[in-house]
Design an enzyme around this catalytic site. Sequence first.
Site, PDB file in Angstrom:
ATOM      1  CE1 TYR A  21      31.382  32.901  33.646  1.00 27.14           C
ATOM      2  CE2 TYR A  21      31.922  34.901  33.048  1.00 27.14           C
ATOM      3  CZ  TYR A  21      32.121  34.036  34.168  1.00 27.14           C
ATOM      4  OH  TYR A  21      32.795  33.990  35.112  1.00 27.14           O
ATOM      5  CD  GLU A  43      38.189  32.652  36.233  1.00 23.81           C
ATOM      6  OE1 GLU A  43      39.049  33.288  35.828  1.00 23.81           O
ATOM      7  OE2 GLU A  43      37.068  33.182  36.088  1.00 23.81           O
ATOM      8  CD1 TRP A  51      35.130  35.407  30.856  1.00 25.80           C
ATOM      9  CD2 TRP A  51      36.571  33.702  31.451  1.00 25.80           C
ATOM     10  NE1 TRP A  51      34.351  34.581  31.260  1.00 25.80           N
ATOM     11  CE2 TRP A  51      35.269  33.471  31.874  1.00 25.80           C
ATOM     12  CE3 TRP A  51      37.520  32.844  31.533  1.00 25.80           C
ATOM     13  CZ2 TRP A  51      34.740  32.356  32.717  1.00 25.80           C
ATOM     14  CZ3 TRP A  51      37.262  31.755  32.504  1.00 25.80           C
ATOM     15  CH2 TRP A  51      35.981  31.437  32.915  1.00 25.80           C
TER      16      TRP A  51
END
Length: 187
Positions: A21, A43, A51
């Site tokens: 990512y 998000e 995350w």
Amino acid sequence: MSEKKRCGWAWGDENSNMVRYHDNEWGKPCHDERELFELLILEGMQAGISWSIVLNKREAFREAMDNFDYNKIKDYDETKVAELLQNPGIIRAKAKINAAITNAKAFIQIQEEFGSFDKYIWGFTDGKTLVENEPPVPTKTPLSEAISADMKKRGIKFCGPVIVYSYLQAIGIINAHDKDCFCCPIN
Ligand SMILES: [Zn+2]
């Protein structure tokens, strides 16, 4: 053998979701409607959790939620929500699942008003990427506060200024790669 230097948060081996990512998405300008929606939802899902957990559940989310097709998600009914809440692969938080449905509707309304969500969101910086990697790293800025307020007005949920700041980094409106990271645009 020299190893690529990365931002401190991008730990793990080359094939980890975090590193992939970081290397391939984070801070890179995103103009694809589906991806803009996917990252907006992810998000929001991140609120209160890390995350890396969200990234590790991303594929399961795609499978469970029609590959983040907002046109389908907007029509999810209670049966679908109940089904999602039984799915151990994703984040089973009813408020967040419901927010994804609400946000699909708001996303489509924004598309109708601006021509695309891309035009809406990039309009805040006239299409420019801002490099913001001077320590200390902020968790929100006046820009993220302004966008957050505008999104709220448009009915988007889970879009506080901290989430929006993170989103702007994700979609490349803000590039926050550390100066010694190989992705830093100034290197
Ligand atoms: Zn980096």
